[in-house]
Design an enzyme around this catalytic site. Sequence first.
Site, mmCIF file in Angstrom:
data_model
loop_
_atom_site.group_PDB
_atom_site.id
_atom_site.type_symbol
_atom_site.label_atom_id
_atom_site.label_comp_id
_atom_site.label_asym_id
_atom_site.label_seq_id
_atom_site.Cartn_x
_atom_site.Cartn_y
_atom_site.Cartn_z
ATOM 1 N N HIS A 224 -10.319 8.934 3.959
ATOM 2 C CA HIS A 224 -11.467 8.030 4.187
ATOM 3 C C HIS A 224 -12.587 8.511 3.269
ATOM 4 O O HIS A 224 -12.443 8.482 2.056
ATOM 5 C CB HIS A 224 -11.793 8.059 5.678
ATOM 6 C CG HIS A 224 -12.778 7.033 6.151
ATOM 7 N ND1 HIS A 224 -13.175 5.973 5.389
ATOM 8 C CD2 HIS A 224 -13.454 6.912 7.330
ATOM 9 C CE1 HIS A 224 -14.049 5.245 6.072
ATOM 10 N NE2 HIS A 224 -14.240 5.802 7.259
ATOM 11 N N HIS A 263 -6.248 0.669 -1.421
ATOM 12 C CA HIS A 263 -7.101 0.359 -0.269
ATOM 13 C C HIS A 263 -6.274 -0.295 0.814
ATOM 14 O O HIS A 263 -5.355 -1.066 0.521
ATOM 15 C CB HIS A 263 -8.250 -0.578 -0.690
ATOM 16 C CG HIS A 263 -9.389 -0.537 0.269
ATOM 17 N ND1 HIS A 263 -9.400 -1.292 1.419
ATOM 18 C CD2 HIS A 263 -10.522 0.189 0.266
ATOM 19 C CE1 HIS A 263 -10.517 -1.033 2.073
ATOM 20 N NE2 HIS A 263 -11.216 -0.141 1.398
ATOM 21 N N ASP A 320 -14.551 4.820 -3.674
ATOM 22 C CA ASP A 320 -14.714 6.261 -3.914
ATOM 23 C C ASP A 320 -14.462 6.659 -5.354
ATOM 24 O O ASP A 320 -14.864 7.741 -5.773
ATOM 25 C CB ASP A 320 -13.755 7.045 -3.009
ATOM 26 C CG ASP A 320 -14.167 6.945 -1.562
ATOM 27 O OD1 ASP A 320 -15.341 7.209 -1.277
ATOM 28 O OD2 ASP A 320 -13.334 6.572 -0.730
HETATM 29 C C1 LIG Z 1 -6.454 4.015 1.204
HETATM 30 C C2 LIG Z 1 -4.950 4.166 1.463
HETATM 31 C C3 LIG Z 1 -4.771 5.176 2.611
HETATM 32 C C4 LIG Z 1 -4.375 2.830 1.848
HETATM 33 O O1 LIG Z 1 -3.042 3.050 2.072
HETATM 34 P P1 LIG Z 1 -2.028 1.872 2.494
HETATM 35 O O2 LIG Z 1 -2.713 0.988 3.464
HETATM 36 O O3 LIG Z 1 -0.762 2.529 2.897
HETATM 37 O O4 LIG Z 1 -1.870 1.099 1.136
HETATM 38 P P2 LIG Z 1 -0.676 0.189 0.731
HETATM 39 O O5 LIG Z 1 0.007 -0.319 1.946
HETATM 40 O O6 LIG Z 1 -1.220 -0.784 -0.238
HETATM 41 O O7 LIG Z 1 0.290 1.193 -0.022
HETATM 42 C C5 LIG Z 1 1.421 0.696 -0.659
HETATM 43 C C6 LIG Z 1 2.146 1.819 -1.319
HETATM 44 O O8 LIG Z 1 1.317 2.380 -2.315
HETATM 45 C C7 LIG Z 1 1.179 3.769 -2.141
HETATM 46 N N1 LIG Z 1 -0.181 4.132 -2.489
HETATM 47 C C8 LIG Z 1 -1.317 3.567 -2.017
HETATM 48 N N2 LIG Z 1 -2.372 4.177 -2.543
HETATM 49 C C9 LIG Z 1 -1.900 5.118 -3.382
HETATM 50 C C10 LIG Z 1 -2.520 6.082 -4.208
HETATM 51 N N3 LIG Z 1 -3.832 6.184 -4.267
HETATM 52 N N4 LIG Z 1 -1.732 6.893 -4.944
HETATM 53 C C11 LIG Z 1 -0.413 6.783 -4.888
HETATM 54 N N5 LIG Z 1 0.256 5.921 -4.105
HETATM 55 C C12 LIG Z 1 -0.503 5.100 -3.356
HETATM 56 C C13 LIG Z 1 1.440 3.956 -0.657
HETATM 57 O O9 LIG Z 1 1.840 5.302 -0.405
HETATM 58 C C14 LIG Z 1 2.537 2.955 -0.419
HETATM 59 O O10 LIG Z 1 3.740 3.505 -0.911
HETATM 60 P P3 LIG Z 1 5.158 3.065 -0.274
HETATM 61 O O11 LIG Z 1 5.245 1.589 -0.460
HETATM 62 O O12 LIG Z 1 6.141 3.848 -1.081
HETATM 63 O O13 LIG Z 1 5.093 3.488 1.168
HETATM 64 C C15 LIG Z 1 -4.221 4.662 0.202
HETATM 65 O O14 LIG Z 1 -4.389 3.716 -0.836
HETATM 66 C C16 LIG Z 1 -4.663 6.022 -0.241
HETATM 67 O O15 LIG Z 1 -4.240 7.035 0.334
HETATM 68 N N6 LIG Z 1 -5.530 6.091 -1.277
HETATM 69 C C17 LIG Z 1 -6.025 7.343 -1.744
HETATM 70 C C18 LIG Z 1 -7.105 7.865 -0.802
HETATM 71 C C19 LIG Z 1 -8.383 7.095 -0.956
HETATM 72 O O16 LIG Z 1 -8.830 6.821 -2.046
HETATM 73 N N7 LIG Z 1 -9.004 6.797 0.182
HETATM 74 C C20 LIG Z 1 -10.259 6.080 0.231
HETATM 75 C C21 LIG Z 1 -10.047 4.682 0.726
HETATM 76 S S1 LIG Z 1 -11.530 3.721 0.596
#
Ligand SMILES: CC(C)(COP(=O)(O)OP(=O)(O)OC[C@H]1O[C@@H](n2cnc3c(N)ncnc32)[C@H](O)[C@@H]1OP(=O)(O)O)[C@@H](O)C(=O)NCCC(=O)NCCS
Length: 394
Positions: A224, A263, A320
Amino acid sequence: MKETLDFKNIGLRGVKVADTRISDVDGEKGILVYRGFNVTELAQFSTFEEVSFLLLNDHLPTREELKDFQSELISERGVPEAVLKCLKMMPGATGSMDVLQAAIPILASYDPQLREETKEANLKKAVRIIAKLSTLVAAWNRIRKGLEPFPPRPDLTHAGNFLFMLTGFLPDPETARDFDICLILHSEHSFNASTFAGREVASTHAHLYASIAAAIGALSGELHGGANRQVMEMLLEIEEVNRVQSWVSERLQKGGKIMGMGHAVYHTEDPRAAILRRICERMADRFRDRRWCELSKAIEAATQKEFRRLKGKEIYANVDFFSAPVYHMMGIPKDLFTPVFAISRISGWSAHIIEEKFAEAQPKPELYRPDADYIGNYCGLQGCEYIPVEERSS
Ligand SMILES: CC(C)(COP(=O)(O)OP(=O)(O)OC[C@H]1O[C@@H](n2cnc3c(N)ncnc32)[C@H](O)[C@@H]1OP(=O)(O)O)[C@@H](O)C(=O)NCCC(=O)NCCS
């Protein structure tokens, strides 16, 4: 009557748990509105003070209302000496989000209206906490170095005053305004993890400060609010644009995450990221140092390319991502990036907690109380046999 549903949604993605009048996110179109106003327009024309008023009061202030609100915020910037004394007793290496979270209940004990649960009293408390949170973050930055905090300056905007209290230098007007925009962009985002944590605690009739402390705890996690700091660490580790491609590919191939990308709600460009990218560009020009901005853009592009190749999907920068180079260029230490997120989101949290407390959007059961399927040990309805510890063989 208790309603039970026969489906389970791990993580509550897409589950609507309430109505809200505060903000709306259209994750498909990449649109964010606060109380009906588009965030892109607010970032262009408004100020953090005006946006805070809007979030709390559901309308843009008149000139008189804004003047009063600004004066109230300025007059509430001071933090009781006793709270600063508590901060001075904390080890200098304490995590900044832990310090912030710990300071909230102490601050609560100095609020003359702490237990007054009218909407008017909660709005007053919200103003106090919005004003004081930024003072606390800046004060901690000084206290942990064994230095006395700089007292707030009544002649500066909320954004300008924070940068002053942090560094002791008057920020140039363009940087103060860019930081003001950052505060606007981070101030609200519907039912994200920290806002939900705050609302959940408020639903028990806990006071505003207890709810805010919970929200701060939720924001501290790297999935987050903690992501902006991780982005900076990544930038510092990669260092050179020519190392980006291999670093990103290796990371993604090993199943690691690129922080600041992706996201849970936006499936297109986050409108806040687009504005922050522009701030990054203009700060780079102003400071004649394009290094951090170029590095960030290279990581963004490499992640998008690799993501397409590996997963056949698009991924976009979130709020972020470009906050990290922007805050770095503003001279904010990286471990304060998440506290800086908190000094902005405090306005949205307060608005949500008040909405929750006074059931403004719709009547709902007072307490959030989800359910879970028990998948642990099961020994029948009578329960497992309890064997005293001295008779247990393993
Ligand atoms: C924010 C977050 C938790 C959302 O996750 P989510 O809801 O699972 O996102 P999605 O469903 O679109 O993810 C789809 C796929 O992309 C991957 N993915 C998403 N963000 C990713 C990232 N930043 N780096 C690598 N892989 C990522 C997920 O692991 C998932 O993989 P899978 O299909 O093999 O399981 C995730 O994008 C993340 O961890 N981002 C990095 C942390 C971050 O920047 N957080 C601030 C958010 S405002």
